[in-house]
Design a protein around this motif. Structure first.
Motif, PDB file in Angstrom:
ATOM      1  N   ALA A 105     -44.569  32.728  28.625  1.00 43.68           N
ATOM      2  CA  ALA A 105     -45.995  32.683  27.901  1.00 43.68           C
ATOM      3  C   ALA A 105     -46.504  31.816  26.904  1.00 43.68           C
ATOM      4  O   ALA A 105     -46.443  32.088  25.696  1.00 43.68           O
ATOM      5  N   PRO A 106     -46.864  30.540  27.511  1.00 38.63           N
ATOM      6  CA  PRO A 106     -46.887  29.509  26.415  1.00 38.63           C
ATOM      7  C   PRO A 106     -47.849  29.656  25.489  1.00 38.63           C
ATOM      8  O   PRO A 106     -48.028  29.092  24.441  1.00 38.63           O
ATOM      9  N   GLN A 107     -48.756  30.439  25.823  1.00 35.69           N
ATOM     10  CA  GLN A 107     -49.989  30.754  24.717  1.00 35.69           C
ATOM     11  C   GLN A 107     -49.211  31.641  23.381  1.00 35.69           C
ATOM     12  O   GLN A 107     -49.857  31.642  22.314  1.00 35.69           O
ATOM     13  N   LYS A 108     -47.988  31.974  23.509  1.00 34.88           N
ATOM     14  CA  LYS A 108     -47.243  32.610  22.294  1.00 34.88           C
ATOM     15  C   LYS A 108     -46.559  31.502  21.650  1.00 34.88           C
ATOM     16  O   LYS A 108     -45.950  31.892  20.493  1.00 34.88           O
ATOM     17  N   LYS A 109     -46.419  30.452  22.166  1.00 36.68           N
ATOM     18  CA  LYS A 109     -45.731  29.269  21.326  1.00 36.68           C
ATOM     19  C   LYS A 109     -46.816  28.869  19.957  1.00 36.68           C
ATOM     20  O   LYS A 109     -48.043  28.783  20.083  1.00 36.68           O
ATOM     21  N   ARG A 110     -45.944  29.082  18.544  1.00 36.37           N
ATOM     22  CA  ARG A 110     -46.771  28.833  17.553  1.00 36.37           C
ATOM     23  C   ARG A 110     -46.830  27.309  17.095  1.00 36.37           C
ATOM     24  O   ARG A 110     -46.102  26.671  17.467  1.00 36.37           O
ATOM     25  N   PRO A 111     -47.951  27.018  16.496  1.00 37.88           N
ATOM     26  CA  PRO A 111     -48.025  25.756  15.959  1.00 37.88           C
ATOM     27  C   PRO A 111     -46.835  25.520  14.868  1.00 37.88           C
ATOM     28  O   PRO A 111     -46.627  26.204  14.182  1.00 37.88           O
ATOM     29  N   VAL A 112     -46.582  24.316  14.755  1.00 36.59           N
ATOM     30  CA  VAL A 112     -45.284  23.983  13.811  1.00 36.59           C
ATOM     31  C   VAL A 112     -45.903  24.207  12.285  1.00 36.59           C
ATOM     32  O   VAL A 112     -45.185  24.478  11.572  1.00 36.59           O
ATOM     33  N   THR A 113     -46.961  24.113  12.242  1.00 36.32           N
ATOM     34  CA  THR A 113     -47.574  24.490  10.706  1.00 36.32           C
ATOM     35  C   THR A 113     -47.228  25.723  10.414  1.00 36.32           C
ATOM     36  O   THR A 113     -47.197  26.037   9.413  1.00 36.32           O
ATOM     37  N   ASP A 114     -47.229  26.634  11.357  1.00 35.28           N
ATOM     38  CA  ASP A 114     -46.949  28.089  11.105  1.00 35.28           C
ATOM     39  C   ASP A 114     -45.285  28.069  10.452  1.00 35.28           C
ATOM     40  O   ASP A 114     -45.063  29.042   9.418  1.00 35.28           O
ATOM     41  N   TYR A 115     -44.528  27.201  10.842  1.00 34.07           N
ATOM     42  CA  TYR A 115     -43.141  27.203  10.381  1.00 34.07           C
ATOM     43  C   TYR A 115     -43.099  26.477   9.156  1.00 34.07           C
ATOM     44  O   TYR A 115     -42.394  26.642   8.228  1.00 34.07           O
ATOM     45  N   LEU A 116     -43.832  25.098   8.855  1.00 33.95           N
ATOM     46  CA  LEU A 116     -43.753  24.204   7.793  1.00 33.95           C
ATOM     47  C   LEU A 116     -44.289  24.733   6.765  1.00 33.95           C
ATOM     48  O   LEU A 116     -43.776  24.448   5.598  1.00 33.95           O
ATOM     49  N   LEU A 143     -36.651  19.599  27.456  1.00 33.06           N
ATOM     50  CA  LEU A 143     -35.738  20.913  27.628  1.00 33.06           C
ATOM     51  C   LEU A 143     -36.488  22.066  28.767  1.00 33.06           C
ATOM     52  O   LEU A 143     -35.251  22.420  29.658  1.00 33.06           O
ATOM     53  N   LEU A 144     -37.890  22.128  28.935  1.00 29.43           N
ATOM     54  CA  LEU A 144     -38.085  22.979  29.946  1.00 29.43           C
ATOM     55  C   LEU A 144     -37.742  22.358  31.268  1.00 29.43           C
ATOM     56  O   LEU A 144     -37.443  23.055  32.236  1.00 29.43           O
ATOM     57  N   LYS A 145     -37.794  21.128  31.336  1.00 29.86           N
ATOM     58  CA  LYS A 145     -37.519  20.394  32.960  1.00 29.86           C
ATOM     59  C   LYS A 145     -36.094  20.442  33.242  1.00 29.86           C
ATOM     60  O   LYS A 145     -35.773  20.624  34.016  1.00 29.86           O
ATOM     61  N   LYS A 146     -35.135  20.341  32.076  1.00 30.95           N
ATOM     62  CA  LYS A 146     -33.831  20.350  32.316  1.00 30.95           C
ATOM     63  C   LYS A 146     -33.443  21.740  32.645  1.00 30.95           C
ATOM     64  O   LYS A 146     -32.757  21.943  33.539  1.00 30.95           O
ATOM     65  N   ALA A 147     -34.013  22.727  32.120  1.00 30.48           N
ATOM     66  CA  ALA A 147     -33.818  24.250  32.288  1.00 30.48           C
ATOM     67  C   ALA A 147     -34.336  24.691  33.915  1.00 30.48           C
ATOM     68  O   ALA A 147     -33.617  25.481  34.563  1.00 30.48           O
ATOM     69  N   GLU A 148     -35.395  24.026  34.215  1.00 27.81           N
ATOM     70  CA  GLU A 148     -36.269  24.381  35.336  1.00 27.81           C
ATOM     71  C   GLU A 148     -35.287  23.755  36.580  1.00 27.81           C
ATOM     72  O   GLU A 148     -34.939  24.327  37.739  1.00 27.81           O
ATOM     73  N   GLN A 149     -34.554  22.532  36.256  1.00 29.05           N
ATOM     74  CA  GLN A 149     -33.698  22.037  37.318  1.00 29.05           C
ATOM     75  C   GLN A 149     -32.682  22.834  37.654  1.00 29.05           C
ATOM     76  O   GLN A 149     -32.117  22.841  38.921  1.00 29.05           O
ATOM     77  N   VAL A 177     -48.530  12.664   9.862  1.00 27.22           N
ATOM     78  CA  VAL A 177     -47.250  13.224   9.743  1.00 27.22           C
ATOM     79  C   VAL A 177     -47.110  14.450  10.514  1.00 27.22           C
ATOM     80  O   VAL A 177     -46.118  14.795  11.379  1.00 27.22           O
ATOM     81  N   LEU A 178     -47.947  15.448   9.957  1.00 24.69           N
ATOM     82  CA  LEU A 178     -47.893  16.711  10.790  1.00 24.69           C
ATOM     83  C   LEU A 178     -48.130  16.614  12.323  1.00 24.69           C
ATOM     84  O   LEU A 178     -47.630  17.142  13.076  1.00 24.69           O
ATOM     85  N   ASP A 179     -49.181  15.761  12.778  1.00 23.64           N
ATOM     86  CA  ASP A 179     -49.528  15.541  14.305  1.00 23.64           C
ATOM     87  C   ASP A 179     -48.166  14.871  14.741  1.00 23.64           C
ATOM     88  O   ASP A 179     -47.993  15.280  15.751  1.00 23.64           O
ATOM     89  N   GLU A 180     -47.618  14.053  14.289  1.00 26.60           N
ATOM     90  CA  GLU A 180     -46.377  13.388  14.931  1.00 26.60           C
ATOM     91  C   GLU A 180     -45.234  14.466  15.101  1.00 26.60           C
ATOM     92  O   GLU A 180     -44.635  14.557  16.183  1.00 26.60           O
ATOM     93  N   THR A 201     -42.092  17.751  18.666  1.00 22.97           N
ATOM     94  CA  THR A 201     -41.704  18.880  19.254  1.00 22.97           C
ATOM     95  C   THR A 201     -42.135  19.161  20.585  1.00 22.97           C
ATOM     96  O   THR A 201     -41.564  19.835  21.060  1.00 22.97           O
ATOM     97  N   ASP A 202     -43.428  19.128  20.834  1.00 22.83           N
ATOM     98  CA  ASP A 202     -43.887  19.126  22.061  1.00 22.83           C
ATOM     99  C   ASP A 202     -42.980  18.567  23.138  1.00 22.83           C
ATOM    100  O   ASP A 202     -42.844  19.184  24.360  1.00 22.83           O
ATOM    101  N   GLU A 203     -42.977  17.215  22.812  1.00 24.27           N
ATOM    102  CA  GLU A 203     -42.233  16.377  23.923  1.00 24.27           C
ATOM    103  C   GLU A 203     -40.842  16.901  24.093  1.00 24.27           C
ATOM    104  O   GLU A 203     -40.398  17.056  25.182  1.00 24.27           O
TER     105      GLU A 203
END
Length: 322
Positions: free
Chosen positions: A271-282, A314-320, A299-302, A307-309
């Motif tokens: 459910a990717p829509q549940k992924k929160r922006p990093v600003t919520d954590y920072l 990680l998703l690709k490694k797990a999907e494999q 810097v926030l954008d980077e 994080t997204d990258e």
């Protein structure tokens, strides 16, 4: 080899199991690493020897003549936790060969991010390459907190520390966090995993799995430091949850090179829509306060981009391996 059977336990059983990391230590209120160690020691399965490098948890738990350790415990230098574990493992093997020891004894090596990402990496790499039987626990509070809050290889980009102060010259640390788990996976270890105390059942399961491996295993534990993060003590457990929900610190296991997302991160992948922006954590962490000045938005954008990258990789490694 890693066990194929899941360790079953209830919250009541864990609560009633005697503590092996005892109260009365000198950790700060809201200390994530102290909370993590108490729970990690709840997952032990029998006789256990702990060796711990110089760091926050060593300092607060072993000020002579007191100790918070209810198991045999050896302090060692900043860089030699894994080397010490190697020696303990070798000694146990000799005792068994001579018939002086029959039962199995688990060995746990503990170090902070300074003693793992940086100073202790060489000893850890060598111990893993030699195949010593021990679980290495990295409690990652993202800085050299007990020596003055200096930056480490585990400090994330943008964080203000005493050696990467935020100001007109730099917006906090300029480099991203070192991918320590990937480095350990590259050693062809049988078991590598990430964990954090908010998801305590997941963490205890991973500790037990690491102990059951006949060889080296590595557990990366995310553990906030209110003092170094300039955050409220009561918020530590919340930041552990937000780090996972924003994918800043995904939870996963790597067994013989095969990646598997743990349930909290698996749910976000579904459910990717549940992924929160990093600003919520920072936000709320004083070490990132300067990033919310418009001039540092890049810097926030980077941080979000990186994080997204990392999450996509990680998703690709797990999907494999699905």
């Amino acid at each position: 080899m890693a066990t194929t059977q899941e360790w079953k336990f209830t919250a009541k059983e864990i609560a009633e199991k005697p503590d092996l990391f005892l109260p009365g230590h000198r950790a700060c209120a809201g200390c994530g690493p102290a909370n993590a160690l108490r729970m990690i020691m709840k997952a032990t399965r029998g006789p256990t020897i702990v060796t711990e490098a110089t760091g926050c948890m060593e300092v607060v738990s072993s000020i002579y003549p007191y100790t918070s350790w209810a198991v045999p415990w050896l302090h060692t230098a900043f860089e030699t936790s894994a080397a010490n574990a190697s020696g303990i493992d070798a000694a146990l093997r000799i005792l068994k060969q001579k018939g002086k020891l029959q039962e199995h004894v688990d060995v746990i090596a503990i170090a902070g991010d300074g003693g793992t990402f940086d100073i202790g990496l060489q000893a850890l790499s060598g111990a893993v390459e030699r195949g010593h039987d021990f679980l290495f626990v990295l409690y990652d509070n993202e800085g050299y907190m007990n020596t003055g809050i200096q930056r480490s290889g585990g400090t994330p980009m943008g964080a203000a520390t005493t050696t990467t102060p935020a100001g007109s010259v730099m917006p906090g640390k300029l480099q991203h966090k070192k991918p320590i788990a990937d480095i350990m996976v590259a050693h062809n270890m049988e078991y590598v995993a990430s964990a954090t105390p908010y998801y305590w059942k997941d963490m205890l399961q991973k500790v037990r799995k690491g102990l059951e491996v006949e060889g080296p295993a590595f557990l990366h534990v995310f553990a906030p430091c209110p003092r170094g993060w300039r955050s409220e003590s009561a918020k530590s457990i919340e930041y552990e949850k937000l780090a996972v929900e924003s994918c800043v610190f995904p939870l996963y296991e790597v067994v013989n090179g095969q990646y598997t997302l743990s349930t909290p991160s698996k749910l976000i992948s579904l459910a990717p829509q549940k992924k929160r922006p990093v600003t919520d954590y920072l936000k709320g962490q004083g070490r990132y306060r300067h990033l919310f000045n418009p001039k540092n938005k890049y810097v926030l954008d980077e941080i979000q981009r990186w994080t997204d990258e990392r999450w996509t990789i990680l998703l690709k490694k797990a999907e494999q391996n699905a």
